[in-house]
Design a protein around this motif. Structure first.
Motif, PDB file in Angstrom:
ATOM      1  N   ILE A  12       3.421 110.208 -23.699  1.00  0.00           N
ATOM      2  CA  ILE A  12       2.196 109.923 -24.303  1.00  0.00           C
ATOM      3  C   ILE A  12       1.141 109.124 -22.889  1.00  0.00           C
ATOM      4  N   THR A  14      -0.365 106.232 -21.941  1.00  0.00           N
ATOM      5  CA  THR A  14      -1.390 105.082 -23.127  1.00  0.00           C
ATOM      6  C   THR A  14      -2.314 104.548 -21.728  1.00  0.00           C
ATOM      7  N   THR A  19      -4.439 100.752 -27.277  1.00  0.00           N
ATOM      8  CA  THR A  19      -4.962 101.580 -27.639  1.00  0.00           C
ATOM      9  C   THR A  19      -4.038 103.074 -28.910  1.00  0.00           C
ATOM     10  N   HIS A  21      -3.875 107.176 -29.835  1.00  0.00           N
ATOM     11  CA  HIS A  21      -3.664 108.581 -29.360  1.00  0.00           C
ATOM     12  C   HIS A  21      -2.938 108.972 -30.233  1.00  0.00           C
ATOM     13  N   ASP A  22      -4.807 110.404 -30.962  1.00  0.00           N
ATOM     14  CA  ASP A  22      -4.703 111.141 -31.802  1.00  0.00           C
ATOM     15  C   ASP A  22      -3.368 111.729 -31.142  1.00  0.00           C
ATOM     16  N   GLU A 131       3.027 104.559 -20.031  1.00  0.00           N
ATOM     17  CA  GLU A 131       3.542 105.918 -21.433  1.00  0.00           C
ATOM     18  C   GLU A 131       4.210 105.705 -21.816  1.00  0.00           C
TER      19      GLU A 131
END
Length: 140
Positions: A12, A14, A19, A21-22, A131
Motif C-alpha cells: 500500500i 501511504t 493517513t 487507507h481503505d 509504503e
C-alpha cells in the motif's frame, strides 16, 4: 471437508504523512478468489511498528476524526522515550497498542461480514516509509 488457508500480501502506497487507507475493496477482491463462497475468517495484519488496522466508518468524517484523536493522544513531539528516527517518531511506536496491527473478521458465504457503514482501514502514522505491507489471510 477440510478447511483451507490462503494468504496474500498487499503493498500500500501511504506516502510520507499520516493517513488512512481503505482496504475494504481489496479484502472483498481477495475473498472472491480465496473463499469460493465458503464461511470462515479473514485475518488482516500489517507488520509495521507505526501502523494499525481499524474497522470504522469512512467518508463521513470519522476517518479524519480518528487521525485527529490519535494526534491528540499521541502527539509527534519529543516527550517519548523511543527516540530513534525523526522527531516525534516514538509516538508512532505506541500506536499499535491503541490501533492494533491485526483484525480478524467473519466471512459468510464468501463475503466479508461488515456492518452497513463499516470499512477496514490501514491507519499509518509513520513518516519514515512511503509504503506499507498488509497480509490478508483466509481460513475457511
Amino acid at each position: 471437508m477440510a478447511g483451507s488457508f490462503t494468504t496474500r500480501t498487499l503493498t500500500i502506497a501511504t506516502g510520507a504523512t499520516e493517513t488512512m487507507h481503505d482496504l475494504t475493496n481489496a479484502c472483498a477482491a481477495f475473498l472472491r478468489e480465496a473463499a469460493h463462497g465458503r464461511n470462515g475468517l479473514l485475518n488482516v495484519f500489517t507488520p509495521h511498528a507505526t501502523s494499525g488496522l481499524a474497522v470504522i466508518e469512512t467518508g463521513a468524517g470519522s476517518d479524519d476524526d480518528l487521525l485527529a484523536a490519535l494526534r491528540g493522544i499521541l502527539p509527534a513531539d519529543d516527550r517519548w522515550g523511543d527516540r530513534h528516527g525523526g522527531p516525534g517518531h516514538g509516538s508512532g511506536h505506541v500506536l499499535p497498542a491503541l490501533v492494533p496491527p491485526h483484525a480478524t473478521l467473519p466471512v459468510v458465504d464468501g463475503k466479508l461480514e461488515l456492518g452497513a457503514s463499516q470499512s477496514v482501514v490501514l491507519v499509518n502514522t509513520g513518516r519514515d516509509s512511503a509504503e506499507r505491507q498488509v497480509r490478508l489471510s483466509f481460513l475457511g
